[in-house]
Enzyme design. Structure first.
Site, PDB file in Angstrom:
ATOM      1  N   ARG A  37      85.295  44.896 104.665  1.00  0.00           N
ATOM      2  CA  ARG A  37      85.200  44.849 103.209  1.00  0.00           C
ATOM      3  C   ARG A  37      86.513  44.469 102.510  1.00  0.00           C
ATOM      4  NH1 ARG A  37      81.436  48.082 100.547  1.00  0.00           N
ATOM      5  NH2 ARG A  37      81.383  49.406 102.404  1.00  0.00           N
TER       6      ARG A  37
ATOM      7  N   TYR B 107      72.934  52.063  97.990  1.00  0.00           N
ATOM      8  CA  TYR B 107      73.976  53.093  97.795  1.00  0.00           C
ATOM      9  C   TYR B 107      74.203  53.444  96.328  1.00  0.00           C
ATOM     10  CZ  TYR B 107      75.493  50.766 102.198  1.00  0.00           C
ATOM     11  OH  TYR B 107      75.568  50.174 103.427  1.00  0.00           O
TER      12      TYR B 107
ATOM     13  N   TYR C 215      78.841  42.911 102.916  1.00  0.00           N
ATOM     14  CA  TYR C 215      77.600  43.699 102.971  1.00  0.00           C
ATOM     15  C   TYR C 215      76.597  43.275 101.896  1.00  0.00           C
ATOM     16  CZ  TYR C 215      80.750  46.338 105.886  1.00  0.00           C
ATOM     17  OH  TYR C 215      81.651  46.677 106.847  1.00  0.00           O
TER      18      TYR C 215
ATOM     19  N   ARG D 252      73.140  46.334  97.998  1.00  0.00           N
ATOM     20  CA  ARG D 252      74.025  47.491  97.830  1.00  0.00           C
ATOM     21  C   ARG D 252      73.664  48.397  96.657  1.00  0.00           C
ATOM     22  NH1 ARG D 252      78.770  47.378  96.869  1.00  0.00           N
ATOM     23  NH2 ARG D 252      79.399  49.081  98.199  1.00  0.00           N
TER      24      ARG D 252
ATOM     25  N   CYS E 233      58.876  43.836  93.866  1.00  0.00           N
ATOM     26  CA  CYS E 233      57.933  44.872  93.421  1.00  0.00           C
ATOM     27  C   CYS E 233      58.382  46.257  93.885  1.00  0.00           C
ATOM     28  CB  CYS E 233      56.546  44.548  93.946  1.00  0.00           C
ATOM     29  SG  CYS E 233      56.056  42.894  93.485  1.00  0.00           S
TER      30      CYS E 233
ATOM     31  N   GLU F 192      90.088  47.055 112.192  1.00  0.00           N
ATOM     32  CA  GLU F 192      88.804  46.360 112.076  1.00  0.00           C
ATOM     33  C   GLU F 192      88.384  46.229 110.616  1.00  0.00           C
ATOM     34  OE1 GLU F 192      86.426  49.182 114.227  1.00  0.00           O
ATOM     35  OE2 GLU F 192      87.023  48.431 116.189  1.00  0.00           O
ATOM     36  N   PRO F 193      89.209  45.591 109.789  1.00  0.00           N
ATOM     37  CA  PRO F 193      88.853  45.509 108.373  1.00  0.00           C
ATOM     38  C   PRO F 193      87.687  44.548 108.132  1.00  0.00           C
ATOM     39  CG  PRO F 193      90.770  44.151 108.799  1.00  0.00           C
ATOM     40  CD  PRO F 193      90.453  44.847 110.095  1.00  0.00           C
TER      41      PRO F 193
HETATM   42  C1  LIG Z   1      81.583  48.668 109.595  1.00  0.00           C
HETATM   43  C2  LIG Z   1      82.676  48.906 110.535  1.00  0.00           C
HETATM   44  C3  LIG Z   1      83.962  48.407 110.258  1.00  0.00           C
HETATM   45  C4  LIG Z   1      84.318  47.712 108.992  1.00  0.00           C
HETATM   46  O1  LIG Z   1      84.360  48.583 107.895  1.00  0.00           O
HETATM   47  P1  LIG Z   1      84.899  48.095 106.476  1.00  0.00           P
HETATM   48  O2  LIG Z   1      84.692  49.255 105.599  1.00  0.00           O
HETATM   49  O3  LIG Z   1      84.083  46.920 106.076  1.00  0.00           O
HETATM   50  O4  LIG Z   1      86.335  47.738 106.636  1.00  0.00           O
HETATM   51  C5  LIG Z   1      84.935  48.592 111.219  1.00  0.00           C
HETATM   52  N1  LIG Z   1      84.672  49.244 112.389  1.00  0.00           N
HETATM   53  C6  LIG Z   1      83.454  49.723 112.674  1.00  0.00           C
HETATM   54  C7  LIG Z   1      83.241  50.409 113.964  1.00  0.00           C
HETATM   55  C8  LIG Z   1      82.419  49.582 111.760  1.00  0.00           C
HETATM   56  O5  LIG Z   1      81.221  50.077 112.043  1.00  0.00           O
END
Ligand SMILES: *Cc1c(COP(=O)(O)O)cnc(C)c1O
Length: 419
Positions: free
Chosen positions: A277, A317, A372, A313, A343, A274-275
């Site tokens: 970023r 962070y 993000y 961001r 502000c 699940e990439p």
């Molecule tokens: C946010 C998230 C991702 C993606 O993370 P990246 O750091 O953007 O690759 C994948 N899986 C789940 C469950 C997430 O919450």
């Protein structure tokens, strides 16, 4: 590798000078490179070509429907965390059979929508959620595919807000309890199809060890589950691979791929990733105009028309984003805070940054703004959200119009009875 660079003195997105985009579309504006998006997707997908796998791009990183369509065309599936994101995937023409649904707090209506759309599976984060999914699937006379998100208790060594695989985090079910949940589902939940094990340990992870630790733990779990007669066919490794914002040196997807494949040897599963970023982060920039410069007795300030509502961001962070001039000119180097008009003292894009002096009207480019950033943007201070543009070769296309003040009050009412 991305396709943003100087050609001569002017900074370009692929074949287009960003000055031209700013001129035509205004600022602040997010600019994405189509070629970079596709290249990054293919790099990730290609890293696993030797084994059965499915890439589910994580929609929350950047959810513009033109970005989603780009990935859908490339063959990607999608990782969603809300019904709204599923709506976007459908709208973008994504394949719902390649959708996985994550998140600790799925509502009934979202679960129902996802079951009706026949997504591949839910990543389930609690026993109660599993019960709800079973119940709703039963009502719809369907079976819901499920992976249980386990919390492998590994430290991804990233920012505490984006580490998710520790026992103290709200995500997933601890490994020992997970076995009981699978067995309970096997015996009692007739509308659930147990398909996989899921594990996502955090984001912006710049070393491989945490991923491999998590993989080893889930591998053991899969062995235990199979002994229980539970047919696990998918292992979802989540997202989380980091990118270079400053001096980080994250592993290339191909190296990540090699290590994962080696450690998953003989497991006989389809791997899901699940990439977010790592695919979109460096495929986008934010172009902003300098409004004013100001010299305090302690600090120089560069005040831009982009703020924390556009690019949250740094304030959220403390993240670093490189900042460059859209046009190189001979000027002295200064150290300055680059700040927005909001502000809040927390409204900054960079602090104590060395860059060449700028004047009002100059354009700055904030790098690594593809993930993000827009997806986290807000209307705070009643600021209209930025436009988004996709560049492809020498062409560029507006993929989200700049909001207008009318958009700001849409949905707000002045009820008669109240006044
Ligand atoms: C946010 C998230 C991702 C993606 O993370 P990246 O750091 O953007 O690759 C994948 N899986 C789940 C469950 C997430 O919450």
């Amino acid at each position: 590798m991305h396709f943003f660079r100087y050609r001569g003195k002017r900074f370009h997105a692929e074949g287009v000078p960003v000055e031209r985009i700013a001129e035509e579309v205004g600022t602040p504006v997010f600019v994405y490179s189509h070629r970079t998006l596709v290249r990054h997707y293919k790099a990730f997908d290609g890293a696993f070509k030797r084994v059965p796998h499915l890439i589910c791009y994580s929609v929350k990183a950047n959810s513009n429907i033109a970005v989603l369509k780009t990935f859908a065309r490339a063959g990607s599936g999608f990782d969603i965390v809300s019904g709204g994101e599923l709506f976007r995937v459908v709208k973008a023409g994504g394949d719902v059979r390649k959708v996985v649904f994550s998140g600790v707090g799925k509502r009934d209506d979202e679960i129902e929508y996802a079951i009706r759309k026949r997504i591949l599976m839910f990543n389930v984060e609690s026993p109660q959620e599993l019960g709800r999914i079973d119940c709703i699937a039963g009502r719809l006379k369907k079976r819901a595919g499920v992976a249980i998100r386990v919390n492998p208790d590994v430290d991804p060594k990233t920012h505490p807000y984006i580490s998710t695989g520790l026992k103290k985090n709200k995500f997933g079910i601890e490994t020992e309890e997970a076995v009981k949940v699978y067995v309970h589902a096997r015996d009692n939940l007739k509308n659930i199809e147990l398909m996989g094990v899921d594990c996502h340990i955090g984001s912006q992870i710049t070393e491989l060890a945490p991923f491999i630790d998590a993989l080893k733990k889930t591998k053991k779990l899969i062995g235990v589950l199979r002994k229980e007669g539970i047919d696990i066919r998918y292992l979802n490794m989540g997202g989380g691979l980091g990118i270079t914002y400053d001096t980080e040196e994250p592993p290339h997807p191909s190296k990540y791929g090699r290590e994962v494949i080696k450690n998953a040897e003989g497991l006989d599963v389809t791997l899901i990733f699940e990439p977010g970023r790592s695919i979109v982060g460096n495929a986008g920039i934010l172009v902003t105009r300098v409004l004013y410069t100001k010299k305090g007795s302690l600090k120089n300030f560069i005040i831009t028309d982009a703020a924390m509502n556009d690019l949250p961001r740094p304030s959220l962070y403390g993240s670093y984003h490189a900042i460059k001039p859209a046009r190189i000119k001979a000027s002295e180097e200064i150290t300055a805070d680059v700040v927005g008009p909001i502000c809040e003292s927390g409204d900054f894009l960079a602090r104590d940054r060395e860059l060449s002096a700028v004047e009002p009207g100059d354009l700055l480019v904030v790098m690594s703004a593809g993930a993000y950033c827009f997806s986290m943007s807000s209307n705070y201070n009643s600021r209209t959200r930025a436009a988004e543009v996709m560049v492809k070769g020498r062409d560029f296309f507006v993929i989200r119009k700049r909001e207008t003040v009318r958009d700001l009050t849409r949905g707000e009412v002045l009820p008669q009875g109240l006044f």
